[in-house]
Design an enzyme around this catalytic site. Sequence first.
Site, PDB file in Angstrom:
ATOM      1  CB  CYS A 131      -0.968  -0.039   1.215  1.00 15.02           C
ATOM      2  SG  CYS A 131      -2.054   1.378   1.231  1.00 15.02           S
ATOM      3  CB  CYS A 134      -0.471   2.547   4.296  1.00 18.00           C
ATOM      4  SG  CYS A 134      -2.412   2.386   4.325  1.00 18.00           S
TER       5      CYS A 134
END
Length: 176
Positions: A131, A134
Site C-alpha cells: 500500500c 500507507c
Amino acid sequence: MSIETLKAAVPPYARDLRLNLDSVLATDLLSEQQLWGAVLACAMTTRSATVIRAVAAEAGDRLKPEAIEAAKAVASRMAIHNIYFRAKHLIGDEAFEGLPARLRRQVSSTPGVGAADVEAWSVAVSAITGCGVCLESHERSLRGAGVSREVVDEVLRVAAVVHALAVTLDAEAASF
C-alpha cells in the site's frame, strides 16, 4: 518452534534468506522492541501459521505484553487500512480522495509503546501488502518525528526478509 528451527528449515537454494534473516535480527539500528514488534506484525501479515507461531514464541521472550498486543493491533488495523487505501488509490478517481474513510484507528500508541514504534511497524506491514498510500503516510510521520531514513530502511528490510521467509517455507511445505 523457534526462529532457529525456521532458519534450519530454509532450503539450500534460499541460503541468502538465512543470511539476511541473521542480519536483520542482529541489527543495531532498531531497539529490541522496534525490531521484534516489526517482526511480529510482519509475521502476522504474511498469514503463514508456521512463521507466526515461531515468531510469536520468540517475541514473547523479547517483548513486554503491551508491545505484543500493540504489534498485533498494528497488523490487524493495517489489514483493514492497507486494502482500503490501496484500493482507493488504484481506482484512480480523485473524487474518492475526498470521501471520509470512516474506519477506526485507535492504536497510535500504548503505554510502553511509543507512536514512533507503531508507525515503524505500520511501515513494515504496508511494505508487505504494497500500500503506497500507507507507506508514504507512515514514513512521513516517522520522518516528522525525527526518525532517520536508515531506521525506516531497516524496518523495510525486516519486512522483506520476514515475507520471504514465509513465502519460502510455505512453498516448501507444499512439497512441489
